[in-house]
Enzyme design. Structure first.
Site, PDB file in Angstrom:
ATOM      1  N   TYR A 103       1.046  -1.241   0.032  1.00 45.64           N
ATOM      2  CA  TYR A 103       0.016  -0.004   0.007  1.00 45.64           C
ATOM      3  C   TYR A 103       0.973   1.379   0.064  1.00 45.64           C
ATOM      4  O   TYR A 103       0.415   2.233  -0.547  1.00 45.64           O
ATOM      5  CB  TYR A 103      -1.126  -0.022   1.205  1.00 45.64           C
ATOM      6  CG  TYR A 103      -2.138  -0.993   0.873  1.00 45.64           C
ATOM      7  CD1 TYR A 103      -3.064  -0.730   0.375  1.00 45.64           C
ATOM      8  CD2 TYR A 103      -1.899  -2.211   1.717  1.00 45.64           C
ATOM      9  CE1 TYR A 103      -4.299  -1.643   0.069  1.00 45.64           C
ATOM     10  CE2 TYR A 103      -2.937  -3.119   1.523  1.00 45.64           C
ATOM     11  CZ  TYR A 103      -4.020  -2.978   0.741  1.00 45.64           C
ATOM     12  OH  TYR A 103      -5.044  -3.958   0.570  1.00 45.64           O
ATOM     13  N   ILE A 104       1.971   1.410   0.563  1.00 44.00           N
ATOM     14  CA  ILE A 104       2.847   2.272   0.629  1.00 44.00           C
ATOM     15  C   ILE A 104       3.823   2.510  -0.612  1.00 44.00           C
ATOM     16  O   ILE A 104       4.532   1.480  -0.985  1.00 44.00           O
ATOM     17  CB  ILE A 104       3.870   2.529   2.003  1.00 44.00           C
ATOM     18  CG1 ILE A 104       2.771   2.521   3.108  1.00 44.00           C
ATOM     19  CG2 ILE A 104       4.475   3.628   1.808  1.00 44.00           C
ATOM     20  CD1 ILE A 104       3.449   2.502   4.382  1.00 44.00           C
TER      21      ILE A 104
END
EC number: 5.6.2.1
Length: 904
Positions: free
Chosen positions: A860-861
């Site tokens: 997600y990052i």
């Protein structure tokens, strides 16, 4: 035959641009005339190649449009291939060298074997056979002599090749020989294209550009002498082959797809695909006759299929979290009884049937002890045996580890078919404990290129199907029996395909930056819409955007865990507390409990209250007029490809970016910078609900870490006491507190720690002794005797005596040669730094015990945020990304480069 005038307007290689060549010696002249008289006229449009330039055959024949010409043929004599690589961009095959009467040409030379490559292609003879340089020649450049020889042959053959001459000059540009050749456009390595032509040993200028080497004058005697060592030449050819192979592999790894132009048709994933299928698990090995499952105190005999299922449960008795789970036991026992019915049931030692009805009466202890013993024996094996087994395993798996994807070597991810066992699932999965059946080849579908060889299935079996879908990125597929899900064999995380998918995912999240303001304005206005469907959609978008809720999908609750997301929330999952607090409590993805209290806008609170209005009750949908598909279709109007899932990636990366930019890392240690980064990562993980259950080993790990910190404090105290031993006046200068033992260290712990240190020393000596003996045996030397071991163990005995003396006298004598107080003070300072680092690690681990940082960091990052942070604050990227992640996110590391200003 006279040359055409056009031939004179172009300089020959090795003549330094001059039209006329220097005079040659009479001996060489006679040899040239003799050779020219033997040469046959070449067929039209075919170049006559000369012998190899000192280190490489540099002549290249091309047609006016850059294409290759046909190969010239010679009626007699051995053939030697001198193919080389073209500089043209079309990647066309190279022209072939004129086959020559090699032995007649070198009739006065020594007989020397022609080296061969493994593929059978001939390698060039030594320089002694081909340079045609008389040993009496003095300081004439070798390039000049080769050029003269070329001119003589072309003159004799009546063939002029200006294009070839130009190619010689082009190839002679300043390209180091040591540099690996560029790959052909069709993916075949340069080493293969040259058909075995390898670099010969040369002078110290071997790494110099070819153009300079032609100009460099070298005595002919030295050249002839260097060429007269066939054995050394063979070794060099082998080394060059290895170097070329390594260069090919390195070049394949260096494929920078992120710098390549984008494809017009992104749906086509590959043009050619080759692989070796999947690796099936080994067959089950039956238990020894004395190891039995016991039912109600009676050992029972089972069919091999039923016995295998029994071992699934028996081998994992140590995993109390599973085997003591009632749902796990229930599902296992149901499947076990089904297998018993299919295989004839259980029988006692006399052959009488035993009806297994109750799970509680089953005793798997014997099975567990058997497998535990196997595991311990496997761990206790000598290092050499483990190493040999690993080498054999790697050799066996090697064909499955890589595939050819559009001519590139790509690593395959999960090429092993899952072995049979018991399904565990995550969280409170309703099917935990169900038997995972063995996957057979008849269940597996292979996806491969049309022209590729289909991998052979195991003997006696066949594949379910073979297809050639170039829009799919999987290599093999099958359906598992527990949940009916399809399992795919994909490329590894560091592959081109996976990297491109990650890049697109994060770029799509970045693109959302441009539209997020309009989206938020629209759904805020629709929170008060008079159309119920629009109001529900706006409320769901608010929750997904602000609190990173997953959208949720419809579930088959009979076959899958009852997990939900925003659009599939039920009446009982949401509790409202005035004036504007919403409490969510439900099972999210992977059956991880999502429990959070959020303060929301008043209008959102009113909407949720309306959506829960009677007659709705437990089991009813909150958003009864909204589905995930409808929501995603609405979002795609704002931006192509936008779905609710993109919001999670966007919010995770945007939050991480904001947190990292707000950090102040000036005058921070490396450990402090790492902890600050992890703190930011943790906040993102909490937002995304990336939680985990506290592991059984967590407390033990924390205790071990605390002991390490105490151990360092003890060593720091000993160092201070050494300072006092050297200079007793320091007690007044620094104060008694400076030399006091840390209050965390009790006398009982100190004695136990000293005992541990002595035992640790003994263990190290023992292991070193055993390792030395293993090495001596391998080298054919006699083993060291017990006397040597006892001598080495004296060090541990001396350490034990030293600690006893220190405990008695309360003094610590300074160690080492000529210790100084200043050095000891520096050592104390280093101990302080190490203690601080471990304390930060301890706090970090404690904070992570219920939070999984890896999921958000990997999925997600945006990895470029981590790369920028590492570069900006001089933290090695290895502190954040493991080797696996560095390979996976190589595109991020390389694309950011040294730019620390990149923003999400």
């Amino acid at each position: 035959m006279a040359s055409d005038s056009s031939d004179d307007d172009r300089p020959l290689a090795g003549t330094n641009g001059h039209k006329s060549a220097p005079k040659i010696s009479p001996a060489t002249d006679r040899k040239m005339d003799k050779l020219a008289s033997r040469a046959r006229p070449a067929p039209p449009n075919v170049s006559i190649r000369n012998g190899p330039v000192e280190d490489n055959a540099m002549d290249i024949d091309t047609t006016p449009n850059g294409g290759p010409k046909r190969k010239a043929r010679s009626s007699v004599g051995q053939t030697v291939s001198y193919k080389d690589e073209s500089d043209s961009d079309n990647g066309a095959p190279l022209a072939k060298r004129q086959k020559s009467k090699h032995k007649q040409e070198d009739s006065d030379s020594d007989d020397e074997p022609i080296a061969r490559k493994k593929n059978g292609a001939r390698l060039p003879p030594s320089i002694k056979n081909t340079a045609m340089v008389d040993s009496s020649d003095d300081d004439q450049p070798l390039g000049t002599k080769i050029a003269q020889r070329k001119a003589a042959i072309e003159k004799s053959a009546g063939k002029k090749k200006p294009a070839a001459k130009k190619a010689i000059k082009d190839e002679s540009d300043d390209e180091p020989l040591a540099k690996p050749k560029k790959r052909q456009s069709n993916g075949v390595s340069a080493a293969k294209k040259t058909n075995g032509v390898k670099k010969e040993e040369s002078d110290s200028d071997s790494d110099a550009p070819i153009a300079k080497k032609v100009k460099k004058e070298a005595p002919a005697k030295a050249k002839v002498k260097a060429a007269a060592a066939p054995a050394k030449k063979g070794r060099l050819v082998k080394e060059e082959s290895v170097a070329n192979s390594a260069a090919d592999e390195e070049e394949e790894e260096e494929y920078r797809w992120w710098d390549a132009p984008k494809k017009e048709d992104d749906s086509i994933k590959w043009t050619t695909l080759e692989h070796n299928g999947v690796l099936f698990p080994p067959a089950y090995e039956p238990l020894p006759k004395d190891v039995k499952l016991i039912y109600d105190g009676t050992p029972v005999n089972l069919h091999v299929d039923a016995e295998e299922v029994a071992t699934f449960f028996g081998a994992m008795l140590h995993s109390t979290q599973n085997v003591e789970n009632p749902t796990f036991q229930k599902n296992f026992f149901k499947d076990f009884r089904d297998v018993l019915k299919e295989t004839g049931g259980a029988k006692d030692q006399n052959g009488k049937p035993v009806d297994i009805k109750e799970f509680a009466k089953l005793d798997f202890t014997k099975i567990f002890e058997y497998y535990k013993g196997l595991s311990e024996a496997k761990k206790a094996r000598p290092a050499a045996e483990k190493k040999a087994e690993k080498a054999e395993k790697d050799k066996f798996e090697a064909p499955y580890m890589y595939c050819k994807w559009d001519g590139r070597k790509e690593k395959v991810g999960n090429f092993r078919v899952e072995p049979p066992g018991l399904f565990r699932g995550r969280g409170e999965h309703p099917k935990t404990g169900t038997v995972k059946k063995r996957v057979m080849p008849e269940q597996v579908t292979i996806n491969i290129g049309k022209e590729a060889k289909v991998p052979d299935p195991p003997a006696g079996h066949k594949w379910k199907a073979v297809q050639h879908d170039n829009k799919a990125t999987w290599l093999a597929m099958w359906q598992e029996n527990v949940n009916g899900n399809y399992k795919y064999v994909m490329l590894a995380a560091n592959s081109t395909v996976k990297g491109q998918a990650d890049y697109k995912k994060f770029e799509k999240a970045r693109e959302l930056n441009k539209h997020i303001a309009r989206i938020r304005a629209d759904y805020t206005a629709e929170l008060k819409s008079e159309i119920m469907a629009e109001r529900q959609r706006a409320t769901a978008m608010y929750l997904i955007d602000k609190f990173a809720l997953r959208a949720g999908n419809e579930k088959d609750t009979e076959n899958e865990a009852e997990t939900v997301g925003c659009c599939s929330l039920k009446f009982e999952h949401v509790t409202l507390r005035e004036p504007n607090t919403v409490i969510f409590d439900f099972l999210g993805k992977d059956s991880i409990r999502f429990y959070n209290e959020f303060t929301v806008e008043r209008q959102v609170f009113k909407n949720l209250k309306l959506f829960k209005k009677p007659p709705k009750a437990d089991g009813d949908d909150i958003f009864d007029r909204l589905t995930t598909s409808q929501l995603n279709k609405h979002l795609s109007n704002y931006m192509p490809g936008l779905t609710a899932k993109v919001f999670r990636t966007y919010n995770a990366s945007h939050t991480m970016s904001t947190l990292l930019q707000s950090l102040s890392v000036e005058n921070r240690t490396m450990a402090e910078k790492i902890k600050l980064y992890n703190d930011c990562n943790r906040e993102v993980a909490v937002i995304c609900n990336h939680k985990r259950t506290v592991g059984a080993a967590h407390e033990a790990q924390m205790e071990k870490l605390a002991d390490r910190i105490k151990g360092l404090k003890y060593q720091k105290w000993r160092t201070k006491m050494m300072m006092l031993d050297l200079d007793p006046k320091l007690k007044k200068k620094k104060g008694a507190e400076y030399f006091a033992l840390d209050e965390d260290i009790t006398q009982e712990w100190l004695l136990e720690h000293q005992k541990f240190l002595v035992e640790e020393q003994r263990t190290k000596i023992q292991k070193k002794f055993e390792k030395d003996n293993e090495k001596r045996v391998a080298d054919g030397e006699a083993e060291l005797d017990e006397k040597e071991l006892k001598e080495r163990l004296r060090v541990a005995a001396e350490l034990e005596a030293k600690y006893k003396k220190e405990n008695k006298t309360k003094k610590v004598e300074a160690e080492g040669k000529g210790p100084a107080v200043e050095k000891l003070e520096a050592a104390v300072s280093k101990f302080d730094d190490r203690i601080k680092t471990l304390e930060l690690q301890c706090a970090d681990r404690e904070g992570n015990k219920e939070v999984a940082l890896g999921t958000s960091k990997i999925n997600y990052i945006d990895p470029r945020l981590t790369v920028v942070f590492a570069k900006k604050f001089n933290v090695p990227i290895e502190k954040f990304f493991s080797k696996t992640l560095r390979d996976k996110f190589k595109w991020a590391i390389e694309s950011v480069g040294d730019d620390d200003t990149w923003e999400f």
